[in-house]
Design an enzyme around this catalytic site. Structure first.
Site, PDB file in Angstrom:
ATOM      1  N   SER A 135     -38.308   4.750  28.742  1.00  0.00           N
ATOM      2  CA  SER A 135     -38.477   6.068  28.129  1.00  0.00           C
ATOM      3  C   SER A 135     -37.512   7.034  28.807  1.00  0.00           C
ATOM      4  O   SER A 135     -37.588   7.235  30.019  1.00  0.00           O
ATOM      5  CB  SER A 135     -39.935   6.511  28.315  1.00  0.00           C
ATOM      6  N   LYS A 161     -36.180   4.398  24.417  1.00  0.00           N
ATOM      7  CA  LYS A 161     -36.985   5.433  23.748  1.00  0.00           C
ATOM      8  C   LYS A 161     -36.484   6.783  24.212  1.00  0.00           C
ATOM      9  O   LYS A 161     -36.406   7.039  25.419  1.00  0.00           O
ATOM     10  CB  LYS A 161     -38.453   5.225  24.112  1.00  0.00           C
ATOM     11  N   LEU A 162     -36.131   7.639  23.245  1.00  0.00           N
ATOM     12  CA  LEU A 162     -35.649   8.977  23.583  1.00  0.00           C
ATOM     13  C   LEU A 162     -36.774   9.981  23.397  1.00  0.00           C
ATOM     14  O   LEU A 162     -37.399  10.038  22.333  1.00  0.00           O
ATOM     15  CB  LEU A 162     -34.480   9.377  22.678  1.00  0.00           C
ATOM     16  N   LYS A 163     -37.028  10.783  24.415  1.00  0.00           N
ATOM     17  CA  LYS A 163     -37.959  11.901  24.257  1.00  0.00           C
ATOM     18  C   LYS A 163     -37.243  12.954  23.423  1.00  0.00           C
ATOM     19  O   LYS A 163     -36.063  13.259  23.673  1.00  0.00           O
ATOM     20  CB  LYS A 163     -38.321  12.459  25.639  1.00  0.00           C
ATOM     21  N   ASP A 189     -39.835   9.723  20.806  1.00  0.00           N
ATOM     22  CA  ASP A 189     -41.199  10.173  21.112  1.00  0.00           C
ATOM     23  C   ASP A 189     -41.223  11.692  21.203  1.00  0.00           C
ATOM     24  O   ASP A 189     -40.569  12.282  22.061  1.00  0.00           O
ATOM     25  CB  ASP A 189     -41.658   9.560  22.445  1.00  0.00           C
ATOM     26  N   ASN A 191     -44.158  13.602  21.433  1.00  0.00           N
ATOM     27  CA  ASN A 191     -45.319  14.163  22.146  1.00  0.00           C
ATOM     28  C   ASN A 191     -45.866  15.413  21.452  1.00  0.00           C
ATOM     29  O   ASN A 191     -46.068  16.453  22.084  1.00  0.00           O
ATOM     30  CB  ASN A 191     -44.986  14.470  23.614  1.00  0.00           C
ATOM     31  N   GLU A 214     -42.716   8.329  17.522  1.00  0.00           N
ATOM     32  CA  GLU A 214     -44.016   8.342  18.185  1.00  0.00           C
ATOM     33  C   GLU A 214     -44.597   9.755  18.208  1.00  0.00           C
ATOM     34  O   GLU A 214     -43.920  10.702  18.626  1.00  0.00           O
ATOM     35  CB  GLU A 214     -43.799   7.813  19.614  1.00  0.00           C
ATOM     36  N   ASP A 239     -49.604   7.755  19.535  1.00  0.00           N
ATOM     37  CA  ASP A 239     -49.926   7.619  20.950  1.00  0.00           C
ATOM     38  C   ASP A 239     -51.166   8.482  21.211  1.00  0.00           C
ATOM     39  O   ASP A 239     -52.301   7.983  21.162  1.00  0.00           O
ATOM     40  CB  ASP A 239     -48.700   8.063  21.779  1.00  0.00           C
ATOM     41  N   LYS A 263     -52.305   2.660  25.350  1.00  0.00           N
ATOM     42  CA  LYS A 263     -52.386   3.035  26.767  1.00  0.00           C
ATOM     43  C   LYS A 263     -53.846   2.920  27.186  1.00  0.00           C
ATOM     44  O   LYS A 263     -54.683   3.690  26.721  1.00  0.00           O
ATOM     45  CB  LYS A 263     -51.942   4.484  26.972  1.00  0.00           C
ATOM     46  N   GLY A 291     -46.881   3.711  28.622  1.00  0.00           N
ATOM     47  CA  GLY A 291     -46.905   3.870  30.068  1.00  0.00           C
ATOM     48  C   GLY A 291     -47.233   5.301  30.421  1.00  0.00           C
ATOM     49  O   GLY A 291     -47.131   6.198  29.568  1.00  0.00           O
TER      50      GLY A 291
HETATM   51  O1  OSB Z   1     -45.855   9.983  25.710  1.00  0.00           O
HETATM   52  O2  OSB Z   1     -45.454   7.996  26.239  1.00  0.00           O
HETATM   53  C1  OSB Z   1     -45.633   9.155  26.582  1.00  0.00           C
HETATM   54  C2  OSB Z   1     -45.026   9.505  30.335  1.00  0.00           C
HETATM   55  C3  OSB Z   1     -46.044  10.350  30.681  1.00  0.00           C
HETATM   56  C4  OSB Z   1     -46.888  10.832  29.706  1.00  0.00           C
HETATM   57  C5  OSB Z   1     -46.710  10.451  28.371  1.00  0.00           C
HETATM   58  C6  OSB Z   1     -45.684   9.584  28.022  1.00  0.00           C
HETATM   59  C7  OSB Z   1     -44.804   9.138  29.016  1.00  0.00           C
HETATM   60  C8  OSB Z   1     -43.642   8.305  28.739  1.00  0.00           C
HETATM   61  C9  OSB Z   1     -43.113   7.422  29.847  1.00  0.00           C
HETATM   62  O3  OSB Z   1     -43.043   8.317  27.696  1.00  0.00           O
HETATM   63  C10 OSB Z   1     -43.847   6.139  29.913  1.00  0.00           C
HETATM   64  C11 OSB Z   1     -43.541   5.339  31.162  1.00  0.00           C
HETATM   65  O4  OSB Z   1     -42.399   4.925  31.342  1.00  0.00           O
HETATM   66  O5  OSB Z   1     -44.468   5.122  31.965  1.00  0.00           O
HETATM   67 MG    MG Z   2     -45.858   8.911  23.893  1.00  0.00          MG
END
Ligand code: OSB
Ligand code: MG
Length: 368
Positions: A135, A161-163, A189, A191, A214, A239, A263, A291
């Site tokens: 990520s 995976k690109l935020k 992703d 969020n 995501e 997620d 998760k 994760g």
């Molecule tokens: O949205 O998947 C998520 C990390 C912290 C909280 C939420 C997320 C994430 C990640 C990184 O995207 C996941 C990892 O590498 O542990």
């Molecule tokens: Mg996520």
């Protein structure tokens, strides 16, 4: 097994680089670890809540509070406690899934160590190693992002995976796709950073062949996700919205997602996580292991889960050095883009005492 007490331990580990998402920038990982001490063995649990309630409503100090005040005492007075009995015992207390998951994980680890059974075998794993994705946080510039992605691909990661967030979405996705080619497994992703009014904007990601997007919308907006899924060709993955097997079944039935990020912390534990895997598999919905920047303890368990048959996409189960210079366990090291599934009893890993001490902020013993 009879539980004699639980140690709560707050730790802090610096991240190797700041990790920026649409909900904030992290420079260190605060986390809560649990050590469940039973008559035959002890077990470790890791709570995935973060320092503040930004990804989810739970946060480290809140989890410690509900654990010491309600959850741990609810396990008192049982001569034979097994992990399957933990969730039912905690069910009267609403919510607090991350805190509950950590307690169940610690009891499960202790139980499996007593029996000499590895977590992967207990959960139904069918693989001895899992392919890993990474990520990649929001960066200050596209060149900086391309350099980071190139480094991860050189290290062997099987998927990127690109935020994303408004203002950092189409351009970075286009740039990564153009630079690294159409064979790269790529996903994004958000969020929860968008609303359904952004549907036409998000459709501009369609040409870039993403595996999935995501959690584009709010955690509670299943109907919005269902409408969005009809308006874009990129598959929608959830997620934050997937808080239980029941929520997963509802989301799939509504057409709110066609892929699920699992998760264990978010859903109340590894046993519920396996039920989500089973529900998704029955519906033909692919899943992958999310994760939460776990230490080696949570990572060991996530890798075990990711070895189940329905996990058909690479997970956010990156190597320890993607997060930490010194993990509290022996590091997980990427080999040919994979991590090995631990083979020892329970989690198959334990903290390295000196590293654990170094990371510890406080400890508290709760006697049962
Ligand atoms: O949205 O998947 C998520 C990390 C912290 C909280 C939420 C997320 C994430 C990640 C990184 O995207 C996941 C990892 O590498 O542990
Ligand atoms: Mg996520």
């Amino acid at each position: 097994m009879k539980l004699t007490g639980v140690e709560l331990r707050e730790i802090r580990l610096p991240l190797v680089a700041p990790f920026r998402t649409s909900f904030g920038t992290l420079t260190e990982r605060s986390a809560l670890l649990l050590r469940a001490v039973g008559t035959e063995a002890e077990g470790w649990g890791e709570c995935v809540a973060m320092a503040g309630p930004l990804y989810s409503s739970e946060y480290v100090a809140g989890c410690a509070d509900v654990l010491r005040r309600f959850l741990i005492p609810a396990l008192a007075g049982r001569d034979h406690l097994d992990a399957a009995a933990v969730a039912p015992a905690l069910a009267p207390f609403l919510g607090h899934r991350m805190a509950k998951a950590a307690l169940e994980m610690a009891v499960l680890d202790a139980e499996l160590r007593t029996q000499g059974v590895p977590l992967a075998g207990e959960l139904g794993a069918v693989r001895d190693r899992v392919p890993c994705g990474v990520s990649v946080g929001i960066m200050d510039s596209v060149p900086q992002l391309l350099e980071a992605v190139a480094g991860y691909l050189d290290a062997g990661y099987a998927r990127i995976k690109l935020k994303i967030e408004p203002g950092w979405d189409i351009e970075p996705v286009r740039a990564v796709r153009e630079r690294f080619g159409e064979d790269l497994l790529l996903q994004a992703d958000a969020n929860t950073a968008y609303t359904l009014a952004d549907a036409r904007h998000l459709a501009r990601l369609d040409p870039y062949g993403l595996l999935l997007i995501e959690q584009p919308l709010d955690e509670e907006d299943l109907l919005g996700h269902a409408a969005l899924a009809k308006a874009i060709t990129t598959p929608v993955c959830l997620d934050e919205s997937i808080t239980s097997a029941r929520a997963a079944a509802a989301a799939i039935t509504l057409g709110a997602c066609s892929v699920v990020n699992i998760k264990p912390g978010r859903v109340g534990g590894y046993l519920e996580a396996r039920r989500i895997h089973d529900v998704c598999r029955a519906h033909g919905v692919p899943v992958w292991a999310g994760g939460m920047l776990e230490t080696g303890l949570g990572r060991a368990a996530n890798v075990a889960l990711a070895a189940l048959p329905g996990f058909t996409l690479p997970g956010d189960t990156s190597a320890s050095d993607r997060y930490y210079r010194t993990d509290i366990t022996d590091p997980f090291v990427l080999e040919d883009g994979h991590l090995p599934v631990p083979t020892g009893p329970g989690l198959g890993v334990v903290p390295v005492p000196a590293a654990l001490e170094e990371a510890t902020v406080s400890t508290e013993w709760i006697s049962l």
